[in-house]
Design a protein around this motif. Structure first.
Motif, short mmCIF file in Angstrom:
data_model
loop_
_atom_site.label_atom_id
_atom_site.label_comp_id
_atom_site.label_asym_id
_atom_site.label_seq_id
_atom_site.Cartn_x
_atom_site.Cartn_y
_atom_site.Cartn_z
N ASN A 24 -22.02 12.38 -16.68
CA ASN A 24 -21.19 12.39 -15.48
C ASN A 24 -19.96 13.28 -15.70
N THR A 25 -19.40 13.77 -14.61
CA THR A 25 -18.15 14.50 -14.71
C THR A 25 -17.02 13.54 -15.09
N ASP A 37 -21.49 12.68 -8.45
CA ASP A 37 -22.66 13.07 -9.24
C ASP A 37 -23.31 11.84 -9.90
N HIS A 38 -23.85 10.96 -9.08
CA HIS A 38 -24.49 9.76 -9.60
C HIS A 38 -25.74 10.12 -10.40
N VAL A 39 -25.96 9.42 -11.50
CA VAL A 39 -27.17 9.59 -12.31
C VAL A 39 -28.35 8.94 -11.58
N GLN A 49 -22.75 1.32 -17.11
CA GLN A 49 -21.78 2.35 -17.47
C GLN A 49 -20.49 1.75 -18.03
N THR A 59 -23.31 6.22 -19.94
CA THR A 59 -24.36 5.47 -19.26
C THR A 59 -25.36 4.96 -20.29
N ALA A 72 -28.89 14.64 -11.35
CA ALA A 72 -27.66 14.39 -10.60
C ALA A 72 -27.31 15.64 -9.82
#
Length: 268
Positions: A24-25, A37-39, A49, A59, A72
């Motif tokens: 993730n960012t 930007d969801h996984v 997470q 995660t 993502a």
């Protein structure tokens, strides 16, 4: 300007395999987020997470046997002009540094300050303190290393990169970080997305990139020895002492990465 970022990673697992991801960012980019930007996993698996000690979003999941796709897509607002890199020229004395900076003066898995200390002082001891010294280190690293994907290996350290003179962006960052620390400048390793906006084609295949931040004048300043020039659109995913702290994935069992694709491009 809006920038679309994301990835698709496909793993093949021989058995049920726990995984730790850093995909993730970074939370520091939350104010710029337009689309999160969801996984996403296919097939669906349960995710959990947490934030590590460096503030990175991690995660946890358990991959089922077979093929697992991780993906993502996010959209971020970025300035439509080149960033300002390393604009602060004041170097804090060690005794002035905040306690949380001290770990970034020490050697780490990929950054052997003990092996590079004498080299660093011989090459940069005469340079002005602060950002000018950090930029001199970046200039040296940029010219000393020949970029070659075929010479990448996950075990290469800063000392080995200095000897070999060849590597990829993480090797540039590791060598610069180690040299800065040897010169009493706190430095931390960063990874994320860098766009090709404003650069002439042809463009190489997109990948996650590495750079570093140096602590100067009571703030963390960005430096990029691989590109050694300002870029338009740099989005942080994670930071730490070196690449060991920010691996995109750690798998606790036999796995193969069978597809790898990264996106970082203007949106619209």
């Amino acid at each position: 300007m809006k920038l679309r970022v994301g990835y698709e990673l496909v793993y093949e697992c021989a058995q049920s395999t726990p995984m730790l991801l850093m995909l993730n960012t970074h939370s520091s980019r939350a104010p710029d987020m337009v689309v999160p930007d969801h996984v996403i996993t296919h097939p669906w698996v349960s995710l959990r997470q947490y934030h590590d000690s460096f503030g990175n979003l991690c995660t946890r999941l358990t991959a089922p046997p077979g093929v697992l796709t991780l993906s993502a897509r996010g959209v971020f607002e970025v300035p439509p002009h080149h960033e300002l890199i390393g604009s602060n020229n004041y170097q804090n004395a060690v005794e002035e540094l905040p306690d949380e900076c001290l770990m970034f003066l020490l050697g780490s898995r990929y950054c052997e300050t003990d092996l590079l200390s004498e080299v660093a002082w011989q090459m940069f001891g005469h340079t002005p303190l602060g950002g000018t010294r950090v930029q001199a280190i970046c200039d040296f690293v940029h010219s000393h290393i020949r970029f070659d994907y075929n010479c990448a290996r996950p075990t290469k350290t800063a000392w080995q990169t200095w000897q070999d003179g060849v590597g990829v962006c993480r090797d540039y960052a590791h060598l610069a970080v180690a040299l800065c620390r040897a010169m009493n400048i706190p430095a931390r390793y960063c990874t994320g997305y860098i766009s090709d906006v404003g650069l002439p084609p042809p463009y190489p295949p997109m990948d996650f990139c590495a750079w570093f931040e140096a602590y100067l004048g009571n703030s963390w300043e960005t430096f990029d020895p691989r590109n050694n020039a300002p870029r338009t659109g740099r989005i942080l995913m994670a930071r730490g002492r070196d690449a060991a702290d920010v691996a995109i994935s750690n798998t606790f069992g036999p796995t193969s990465l069978i597809r790898f694709m990264v996106v970082c491009e203007p949106d619209g």
